[in-house]
Design a protein around this motif. Sequence first.
Motif, PDB file in Angstrom:
ATOM      1  N   LEU A 162       0.852  -1.184   0.000  1.00  0.00           N
ATOM      2  CA  LEU A 162       0.000   0.000   0.000  1.00  0.00           C
ATOM      3  C   LEU A 162       0.889   1.235   0.000  1.00  0.00           C
ATOM      4  CD1 LEU A 162      -2.624  -1.056   2.704  1.00  0.00           C
ATOM      5  CD2 LEU A 162      -2.899  -1.083   0.223  1.00  0.00           C
ATOM      6  N   ARG A 167      -2.133   3.076   6.594  1.00  0.00           N
ATOM      7  CA  ARG A 167      -1.815   2.165   7.671  1.00  0.00           C
ATOM      8  C   ARG A 167      -2.702   0.929   7.540  1.00  0.00           C
ATOM      9  NH1 ARG A 167      -2.629   1.255  13.579  1.00  0.00           N
ATOM     10  NH2 ARG A 167      -4.802   1.929  13.426  1.00  0.00           N
ATOM     11  N   PHE A 168      -2.089  -0.247   7.497  1.00  0.00           N
ATOM     12  CA  PHE A 168      -2.860  -1.491   7.510  1.00  0.00           C
ATOM     13  C   PHE A 168      -2.275  -2.394   8.575  1.00  0.00           C
ATOM     14  CE2 PHE A 168      -3.468  -5.926   6.487  1.00  0.00           C
ATOM     15  CZ  PHE A 168      -4.853  -5.976   6.394  1.00  0.00           C
ATOM     16  N   VAL A 169      -3.119  -3.076   9.315  1.00  0.00           N
ATOM     17  CA  VAL A 169      -2.633  -4.018  10.331  1.00  0.00           C
ATOM     18  C   VAL A 169      -3.375  -5.333  10.162  1.00  0.00           C
ATOM     19  CG1 VAL A 169      -1.781  -2.401  12.073  1.00  0.00           C
ATOM     20  CG2 VAL A 169      -4.230  -2.875  11.950  1.00  0.00           C
ATOM     21  N   PHE A 176     -11.113 -10.723  13.615  1.00  0.00           N
ATOM     22  CA  PHE A 176     -12.514 -10.456  13.267  1.00  0.00           C
ATOM     23  C   PHE A 176     -13.041 -11.504  12.275  1.00  0.00           C
ATOM     24  CE2 PHE A 176     -15.685  -8.735  10.395  1.00  0.00           C
ATOM     25  CZ  PHE A 176     -16.660  -8.309  11.278  1.00  0.00           C
ATOM     26  N   THR A 204      -9.837 -13.491   1.633  1.00  0.00           N
ATOM     27  CA  THR A 204     -10.610 -12.255   1.530  1.00  0.00           C
ATOM     28  C   THR A 204      -9.831 -11.184   0.770  1.00  0.00           C
ATOM     29  OG1 THR A 204     -11.462 -12.779   3.730  1.00  0.00           O
ATOM     30  CG2 THR A 204     -11.934 -10.575   2.878  1.00  0.00           C
ATOM     31  N   CYS A 229     -16.046  -2.472   3.519  1.00  0.00           N
ATOM     32  CA  CYS A 229     -16.085  -3.540   4.506  1.00  0.00           C
ATOM     33  C   CYS A 229     -16.148  -2.952   5.912  1.00  0.00           C
ATOM     34  CB  CYS A 229     -14.896  -4.485   4.370  1.00  0.00           C
ATOM     35  SG  CYS A 229     -15.072  -5.902   5.466  1.00  0.00           S
TER      36      CYS A 229
END
Length: 244
Positions: A162, A167-169, A176, A204, A229
């Motif tokens: 990205l 920010r992606f975690v 989840f 996903t 989402c």
Amino acid sequence: MSTAQTDPPPAKSGTPTWVKVLVPVIATGGLAVTGVVVAILVFVLTAWLNLPLPVFGFDEPPEQPIAFPHTVHAGTDVLMDINGNPRIAPDNSQLTGLGLDCTFCHRTVTTSGTAGVPPVQLCSFCHRVVGSEDRAGLAQLRDITFLEPFVDAINWQRVHRLPDSVRFVHDPHIRFLSNHPAAIGNNDAVTGLASVNPSQVCSTCHGSVATMEKVKQVEPLKMGQCVNCHRDNNAPVDCSTCHF
Ligand code: HEC
Ligand code: HEC
Ligand code: HEC
Ligand code: HEC
Ligand code: HEC
């Protein structure tokens, strides 16, 4: 002798010269500005609408230092040889993929932001003893791990990346999705279950990696997809959730 014939009054064209010169300049200038505006609009729209721009090389995965096949390690399908025939084990059965969990190698995916790629020690744990000599990828692996024991990490090239402003975690997503299989994408077999193993949620965003000879990005992973989402599942959608 008529001078009127040889010396006519200057022809009067309808358009002054400066206009003739300026019209194309304005027209092309206008075109350039329009072009820039259209390009920006296209970029913004594709970002919002999940449409990948092929010019970014979305389809082409990078060349890896070793051709590492997820099919052999994570898949469970029958393995094929280079001629497209099933590979046969010494006991005459057909060879299938090992079906290792994704988390066997991507160990930090359930506990931290990054999934992590395994150290070469994990590879040589098996390949010290496993694997036929004639596999080109394994010859490369042996060169790295046995000729120069553990000095060189394998310089794997990133497939998904990205922009720096995002920010992606991983961990909250894996938690989840493991507990809400209905939200898992690209894997209809699990949507009815109450909870699933972490390795079953990766599809996903990454598609069916276990069937990929070479990993490539199959989901656009654009802002629209993230935000949709988040909205559907009551996750935060304010800009600071995902932007620094
Ligand atoms: C035996 C170890 C191993 C297993 C098991 C494994 N992986 Fe990997 N994975 C790797 C290695 C090594 C790489 C880096 C090389 C590459 O990209 O092909 C990688 C790369 C990836 C990437 C690309 C990372 C990037 O740079 O963007 C994804 C996504 C991925 N794996 C997902 C999975 C999923 C999903 C599973 C389970 C179905 C899985 N992996 C199982 C070792 C493994
Ligand atoms: C749990 C044991 C195990 C681990 C860990 C493992 N492998 Fe393998 N790998 C295998 C087996 C079994 C095969 C199939 C051997 C064969 O085709 O003869 C294989 C095959 C391969 C091949 C050859 C594939 C082909 O068909 O050409 C490569 C390359 C490879 N592994 C690289 C790696 C790398 C790199 C790692 C570390 C990220 C790794 N392996 C980790 C068990 C493992
Ligand atoms: C909600 C979407 C989503 C899910 C689910 C997801 N990933 Fe990712 N993954 C991403 C994104 C986005 C990136 C790129 C991150 C970046 O550039 O900062 C990424 C990057 C990676 C990478 C390379 C960088 C790193 O973090 O080491 C690996 C390996 C990986 N994912 C493996 C997995 C595995 C294994 C699973 C399942 C256990 C999984 N991912 C589940 C979205 C996801
Ligand atoms: C499949 C649905 C889904 C997708 C796709 C998805 N997310 Fe999420 N994300 C969630 C959910 C649900 C949570 C809240 C998880 C929790 O804490 O319960 C979350 C949490 C987060 C968090 C942590 C928020 C916090 O609590 O601080 C970040 C950051 C994030 N997502 C970024 C992204 C980005 C960036 C993308 C796109 C690359 C993305 N997400 C794609 C469902 C998704
Ligand atoms: C759930 C995660 C998420 C949220 C919330 C989010 N974004 Fe994004 N945004 C992304 C991702 C992922 C990208 C990079 C991929 C792309 O270009 O779509 C991105 C890209 C962008 C870009 C393009 C520039 C760049 O960095 O590539 C802008 C501008 C932007 N976001 C603004 C916003 C604003 C303003 C908000 C709040 C209204 C917001 N975003 C909320 C995930 C998010």
